[in-house]
Design a protein around this motif. Sequence first.
Motif, short mmCIF file in Angstrom:
data_model
loop_
_atom_site.label_atom_id
_atom_site.label_comp_id
_atom_site.label_asym_id
_atom_site.label_seq_id
_atom_site.Cartn_x
_atom_site.Cartn_y
_atom_site.Cartn_z
N PRO A 38 16.81 38.51 33.57
CA PRO A 38 17.15 38.91 32.18
C PRO A 38 18.62 38.73 31.83
CG PRO A 38 15.71 40.53 33.20
CD PRO A 38 16.13 39.59 34.29
N CYS A 39 19.51 38.81 32.82
CA CYS A 39 20.94 38.63 32.57
C CYS A 39 21.40 37.33 33.21
CB CYS A 39 21.73 39.82 33.10
SG CYS A 39 23.43 39.92 32.45
N THR A 40 20.67 36.27 32.93
CA THR A 40 20.94 34.98 33.57
C THR A 40 22.41 34.57 33.43
OG1 THR A 40 20.27 32.65 33.61
CG2 THR A 40 20.25 33.73 31.47
N GLY A 41 22.97 34.09 34.52
CA GLY A 41 24.37 33.66 34.50
C GLY A 41 25.38 34.78 34.65
N ASP A 42 24.93 35.97 35.02
CA ASP A 42 25.86 37.11 35.09
C ASP A 42 26.96 36.89 36.12
OD1 ASP A 42 26.59 39.97 34.44
OD2 ASP A 42 26.19 40.16 36.59
N ALA A 43 26.60 36.39 37.30
CA ALA A 43 27.60 36.22 38.36
C ALA A 43 28.70 35.25 37.93
CB ALA A 43 26.93 35.73 39.64
N THR A 44 28.30 34.16 37.27
CA THR A 44 29.28 33.17 36.82
C THR A 44 30.18 33.74 35.75
OG1 THR A 44 27.70 31.41 37.29
CG2 THR A 44 29.57 30.86 35.88
N HIS A 45 29.60 34.47 34.82
CA HIS A 45 30.41 35.06 33.73
C HIS A 45 31.35 36.13 34.28
CE1 HIS A 45 27.48 32.94 31.25
NE2 HIS A 45 28.33 33.07 30.25
N ALA A 46 30.88 36.89 35.27
CA ALA A 46 31.75 37.89 35.89
C ALA A 46 32.90 37.21 36.62
CB ALA A 46 30.94 38.75 36.86
N ALA A 47 32.61 36.09 37.28
CA ALA A 47 33.66 35.35 37.98
C ALA A 47 34.68 34.78 36.99
CB ALA A 47 33.04 34.22 38.80
N LEU A 48 34.21 34.36 35.84
CA LEU A 48 35.11 33.85 34.80
C LEU A 48 36.05 34.95 34.32
CD1 LEU A 48 36.08 31.82 32.66
CD2 LEU A 48 34.11 32.52 31.26
N VAL A 49 35.49 36.11 34.04
CA VAL A 49 36.32 37.23 33.59
C VAL A 49 37.32 37.62 34.68
CG1 VAL A 49 36.28 39.69 32.97
CG2 VAL A 49 34.61 38.11 31.96
N ASP A 50 36.87 37.64 35.93
CA ASP A 50 37.77 37.98 37.04
C ASP A 50 38.92 36.98 37.14
OD1 ASP A 50 36.27 40.17 37.68
OD2 ASP A 50 35.20 39.21 39.35
N ALA A 51 38.62 35.68 36.97
CA ALA A 51 39.65 34.65 37.10
C ALA A 51 40.69 34.77 35.99
CB ALA A 51 39.00 33.27 37.09
N VAL A 52 40.22 35.00 34.77
CA VAL A 52 41.16 35.16 33.65
C VAL A 52 42.00 36.42 33.86
CG1 VAL A 52 41.37 35.58 31.17
CG2 VAL A 52 39.70 33.91 32.02
N THR A 53 41.35 37.51 34.25
CA THR A 53 42.05 38.77 34.48
C THR A 53 43.10 38.64 35.58
OG1 THR A 53 40.11 40.04 33.78
CG2 THR A 53 41.74 41.19 35.13
N ALA A 54 42.75 37.89 36.63
CA ALA A 54 43.67 37.71 37.77
C ALA A 54 44.78 36.71 37.47
CB ALA A 54 42.89 37.25 39.00
N GLY A 55 44.69 36.03 36.34
CA GLY A 55 45.71 35.05 35.99
C GLY A 55 45.63 33.78 36.81
N ASP A 56 44.40 33.34 37.11
CA ASP A 56 44.19 32.14 37.92
C ASP A 56 43.63 31.03 37.01
OD1 ASP A 56 43.38 30.15 39.69
OD2 ASP A 56 42.76 31.58 41.24
N PRO A 57 44.48 30.19 36.44
CA PRO A 57 44.02 29.20 35.47
C PRO A 57 43.00 28.21 36.02
CG PRO A 57 46.41 29.40 35.40
CD PRO A 57 45.95 30.14 36.61
N GLU A 58 43.23 27.70 37.24
CA GLU A 58 42.31 26.70 37.78
C GLU A 58 40.96 27.29 38.12
OE1 GLU A 58 42.90 23.57 37.36
OE2 GLU A 58 44.75 24.32 36.48
#
Length: 232
Positions: free
Chosen positions: A189-209
């Motif tokens: 039901p929440c397809t793609g959750d892990a990828t979206h969480a990883a995206l938010v984590d990367a932006v939050t951590a300041g990791d552009p690549e």
Amino acid sequence: MPLGALRPSPLVEQAAQRLREQIAAGHWPVGAKLPGETTLARELGVGRSTVREALRALAGAGLVRPRQGAGVFVLAGEPVEDWPARLRRAAVTDVYEVRMGVEVQAARLAARRRTPGDIAALAAALADRRAAAADGDAAFVEADIALHAAVVAAAHNPVLTGLFAEFVPVLREGLTALLDLTRLRERDPCTGDATHAALVDAVTAGDPEAAATTLGAELESTLALLRTGSTA
């Protein structure tokens, strides 16, 4: 070819339509100078102000262009579609390919420029997406788009924000149809959750690549589904 007098009603619209028909038929080819306002008004049976407004409408459609002191000249035989109209007509896969370029760069910039407010907005958008997993496809798509919009907003580039906003109607339609076709959410039901969480984590951590790579992979995966129309 005589233009013919017009009937009463919205005269400006009628005049613009009659002139548009004449241009499309080649009566005035591209590069030709239109007759003066007085001549057009006489042939159409309207006032010069009506002709003037009709010519403004044609100029707005990209058909004619006035030249100071020279007159009005034909630029094109058919109206030029504006950007939103082109997007509405485009295949969702074509829009997605452009979206990838816009969003991947936005994710990269967001990781460099995010503020505490952006980080909070991203966390809230991710939570909303998870909560929407309990709802129908339309609500889930809205929450998904809102999360992507939060990433773009964190880039603090108004051009990227504006481009993404133009894509939203086509994305909404395409993603809703994709979920209906593939039934992805029946299994997850929440397809793609892990990828979206990883995206938010990367932006939050300041990791552009990491942000760019994560989002690029997610969009590539969705684009593949859009192209095949299946989960195979």
